[in-house]
Every structure is written in C-alpha cells, then in structure tokens.
Design an enzyme around this catalytic site. Structure first.
Site, short mmCIF file in Angstrom:
data_model
loop_
_atom_site.label_atom_id
_atom_site.label_comp_id
_atom_site.label_asym_id
_atom_site.label_seq_id
_atom_site.Cartn_x
_atom_site.Cartn_y
_atom_site.Cartn_z
N ASP A 1 -4.93 -0.88 5.36
CA ASP A 1 -4.42 -0.38 4.08
C ASP A 1 -3.04 -0.98 3.82
O ASP A 1 -2.18 -0.99 4.71
CB ASP A 1 -4.33 1.15 4.12
CG ASP A 1 -3.81 1.76 2.83
OD1 ASP A 1 -3.87 1.09 1.78
OD2 ASP A 1 -3.36 2.92 2.86
N SER B 1 -4.10 10.01 1.01
CA SER B 1 -3.23 9.45 -0.02
C SER B 1 -2.22 10.49 -0.51
O SER B 1 -1.51 11.08 0.32
CB SER B 1 -4.09 8.91 -1.17
OG SER B 1 -3.34 8.07 -2.00
N TYR B 2 -2.15 10.77 -1.82
CA TYR B 2 -1.19 11.76 -2.30
C TYR B 2 -1.56 13.18 -1.88
O TYR B 2 -0.74 14.09 -2.01
CB TYR B 2 -1.03 11.69 -3.82
CG TYR B 2 0.23 12.38 -4.28
CD1 TYR B 2 1.48 11.77 -4.14
CD2 TYR B 2 0.19 13.67 -4.83
CE1 TYR B 2 2.64 12.42 -4.53
CE2 TYR B 2 1.35 14.32 -5.22
CZ TYR B 2 2.58 13.69 -5.06
OH TYR B 2 3.74 14.34 -5.44
N GLY C 1 -4.00 10.81 -5.61
CA GLY C 1 -3.74 10.12 -6.86
C GLY C 1 -2.22 10.02 -7.07
O GLY C 1 -1.62 9.02 -6.72
#
Length: 486
Positions: free
Chosen positions: A406, A217-218, A121
């Site tokens: 992506d 991701s994060y 996130g």
C-alpha cells in the site's frame, strides 16, 4: 512518424482518462485538504456520563429482525448455508436518520463471536467495499449481475455486521438534509454507538456475545473512537447495558497525521517512486507535526511528489489499473475493475429490493464513495493515538495490520505510529506462516499486536484473502499468527 507518435500519445491520454474513472482515492483527497490546516478537533478526552447515555435513542424492534431477513440475493450461487439480514436502524427518529447494515451470520452462528466491520474514506461504503469486495461471503462477478462465493470470507469464523456510516454513505440516509452538514468523527461515533445499542435490541441473542470491531483506512479513526465510547459507556451504565468488547483490529489505518504523512513520503522515496531532490525538499520544508497549514515551499514539493508518481494505483503500487487490466494476461487476486461490477450490481432494482434498501431516501444512485460526505467533514483529530492508548490501558486487545504494498497508508507510517504507542516488544519481530509460505511479519507488545501481510495492498482481504483470514482468526483467538510452517 509524427502522426504515429501523435496517435500513440492520444491513445495514452485516453487510457489515462479511463483509468482515472476507476480510481477512487477519498483518503488522498482528505489528506490533501488537511494541508490547509485542521477543522475543529475531535476531543479524545471526552468522558461519557450517565446523562449522555440517557440521550441515546432506543427504539422498538418488534418484528424487525424477521423483516430484515434476506431470502436470496439475485445471482447468488448455491451452497449458501448461513443466514443473511439487511435493513435500517433508526439512530434519530426526529431527523429521520437511518443507517443501513448487512449482517452475514456464520454457518455455526451460536458458537462464533460477533464482529462489526467499518470502511473509511471518510464517505465510503462498508457494504460495497467490505462485504462485496473484501471479506464478505460473496464477490460480484464481472457481469455485474451474479455473485460467487468467497472461500476465505471472514464469516467462516465470525458473525459479521457491515455498517454504512455516517448518513449519506451507501444506502444510509437522513430525511433532514442539514444532517449531512454535521458529519465528522464525533457525529459518526455517536451514531454508530446508537446503531449498536438498537441492533442488539433487534438481535438480543448476540447481546452477551464476545464483540470485536475491525476496519481499515479512515476507519483507523472510526474504530478506536467507537471502541472508546463503548468502553466509557460500559463503565457508567451500572451494568444495565454492557457491550462485551474484547478487541479491535485496524488495517492500513490512518491514525496519526504526523506519522501517516512522514511514512507515506518516506515510502515513496524508498520504493523509487520520487526523486532524491523531491525527497530532500520534503524533508527540509515540511513539518508534519504541526496542526497549522503547511508552508508554500512544502506544498510545492508535495505536489511534485504526487505528479512524479504517474498514473499508478496508490492503494497497491504494483497492481494493474482497471482500463489496462483487460489488455493483459496478468493474474491478480483483486480484479482492478471490481468497483465497477459492485456499483452495477447494487444499482439493480431487484438487488436493492432484496436488500430492503430505501433508494428513495438516498440523494442519487448508490455509490461506493460519497465525496460530498468527505468534503463536508466537520471534525477530525490529528491523531487517535490517545484513544488507542486508553483501550490498551483498559485491557482491550488492539491489533494493527498492514498490507505491505500500500502506498497511501504504508507499513512505514504504521511502524512510526506504533513507535509512539509502545516501547520494548514482549514478542520480538518474527516471520509468520500460512499455507507453507511467509504470510508476513509480526511483533507483540502489551495489548498491542502489529502484523504485516506480505503482498497485500490497502484492501488486505481482497489482495491476500487466505493470509487475511489466517491473521483474523488469530486475532479472534487472542493470539499472534503462527510462526510455524504448515
């Protein structure tokens, strides 16, 4: 003719608005905030001490494992031959800070390793995304009430914990509202380590099991920072508590601001998403290596770049959008409306009861991403490459994978990052195969493997489930994906 055009334009704008409702882009919002400069930087140089470990909270877990067992999830299909657990682990009893987890054992659990999965996130749910949309044993059907089996679930080959972290994400919460103001890289790593120490007390049969951490991701921050903490605590606890960490895997991972930004805008241009003029303006005016705020000229070109992208799914640049999906016959691996189905399912009282979720603790309805957590994020590193390098130096296997469609953290960004970590490969670039097709490409360095997954967006196990399971199985075995057609 003018009336017809106006109605068509109005319809298009309405469709755009509907699409926006189904496009969570927390990492994009986070990256945009970074343009204004960095907050207090998380220090990768911190070395844990015996005194630090003595401050880690250890609670009593008598009877809690049995209480956490899930009898059956509402809408669960038949043919489920593995145990499931979910509930809370206290990480700070004084503040009342509780982290929610979901644990899906493998059918032959005693012979399989243990994996902790983290979504990023920051502020997004590992249960909602990871378990219910990506690699977990079930997928939520379009009715938002029933589940179907995921034949490519990763608990086919490992026992998997999905952790919602930090407090404020998903079903995780704190009774002290000020805790939400503390969320950041450092706090998340500390709470995640405390969670693990206590989880192993609740499930002591897994204490000596081979342990891996993965995320996307994060979680490119979360995973190496937690692994670094485990590595350092393992060295100073005099063998009283050792986590048997073997390796980490991070997918489409935000790990370095300079290479992440440069690779993203280079990808926009090479995939014909922005103009030559905008690309030239970015290259001439943007210094992504600086920790200072970007110039106004750079900011202007970045805004032009994002506006020119139009309304696309930045996490899979070739995928349909949710509001348009029902009007097409396009067949895709990931239903673009999945987030809506999951949100509906996890806000059903019967479902929450079966999960032992304390919904009175969370500030509102369950959300797949909590943007308040993102906005209030206190500390973050411009890079976690030093933490990854420390893991590699200490013999921890690092596996970096990248879905190649992506646009948010593209393969180009990851390759630029790896160029900072490693020099000459030990295993040269090659095509790997699964189910008789090229699954992607791979290259091997000492204690570092880079794998692409062909045709996958940001959520690799969702877009290419068979290929994702193939590379994950190789990761657990300490091997590279197969170069042979089968």
């Amino acid at each position: 003719m003018k009336l017809a055009f106006s109605l068509l334009l109005l319809s298009s704008l309405e469709a755009f608005a509907n699409c926006e409702k189904h496009m969570n882009d927390p990492l994009g919002e986070f990256m945009k905030a970074q343009r204004k400069g960095w907050h207090a930087d998380y220090s990768d140089a911190t070395v844990e001490s015996e005194a630090d470990f003595s401050r880690v909270y250890l609670g009593s877990h008598d009877g809690l494992k049995e209480a956490d067992k899930i009898e059956v999830l509402p809408g669960q299909p038949g043919g489920v031959y593995f145990d499931q657990y979910s509930g809370y682990v206290t990480v700070d009893p004084k503040a009342g800070r509780e982290l929610f987890y979901y644990f899906a054992e493998s059918q032959n659990s005693s012979s399989k390793p243990l994996l902790l999965w983290l979504n990023g996130g920051p502020g997004c749910s590992s249960f909602g995304y990871g378990a219910m949309m990506e690699l977990g044993p079930f997928r939520v059907n379009s009715d938002g009430k029933s589940l179907s089996l995921n034949r490519y679930a990763w608990n086919n080959v490992a026992n998997i914990i999905f952790l919602e972290s930090p407090a404020g994400v998903g079903f995780s919460y704190s009774n002290t509202s000020a805790d939400y103001d503390l969320n950041g890289d450092k706090h998340t790593a500390e709470d995640s380590y405390t969670f693990l120490v206590n989880w192993f007390k609740r499930f002591p049969e897994y204490k000596a099991r081979e342990f891996f951490i993965a995320g996307e991701s994060y979680a490119g921050h979360y995973v190496p920072q937690l692994a670094q903490k485990i590595l350092q605590f393992n060295k100073i606890t005099n063998q009283t508590f050792i986590i048997n960490l073997k390796g980490i895997a991070i997918g489409n991972a935000w790990i370095d601001a300079e290479t992440g930004n440069k690779g993203m805008y280079d990808t926009f241009w090479t995939h014909a998403l922005i103009s030559d003029e905008v690309n030239k303006g970015i290259n001439s005016n943007c210094n992504f290596s600086s920790n200072n705020s970007l110039s106004d000229e750079c900011d202007s070109y970045l805004d032009q770049a994002h506006k020119s992208l139009g309304n696309i799914n930045i996490y899979d640049i070739y995928a349909p959008l949710c509001s348009l999906y029902s009007n097409t016959s396009t067949k895709v691996a990931l239903d673009p409306c999945s987030e809506s189905y999951i949100t509906s399912y996890l806000n059903t009282p019967q479902v929450q009861k079966s999960l032992h979720a304390n919904v009175t603790g969370i500030p509102g309805p369950w959300e797949v991403c909590n943007y308040t957590v993102l906005i209030d994020w206190k500390d973050r590193s411009s890079t976690v490459l030093p933490a990854i390098q420390e893991l590699m130096t200490n013999g921890i296997s690092v596996y970096i994978y990248s879905g190649d469609t992506d646009g948010r953290v593209p393969t180009t960004s990851t390759r630029y990052s790896i160029n900072k970590l490693a020099d000459s490969p030990m295993i040269p670039w090659y095509a790997w195969y699964t189910q008789g097709e090229v699954g992607g490409y791979a290259v091997g360095y000492k204690n570092l493997t880079f794998v692409t997954i062909r045709g996958a967006g940001h959520f690799v196990p969702s877009y290419q489930p068979a290929r994702a399971l193939a590379f994950f199985s190789a990761f657990l075995d300490g091997k590279l994906p197969s170069p042979h057609q089968n």
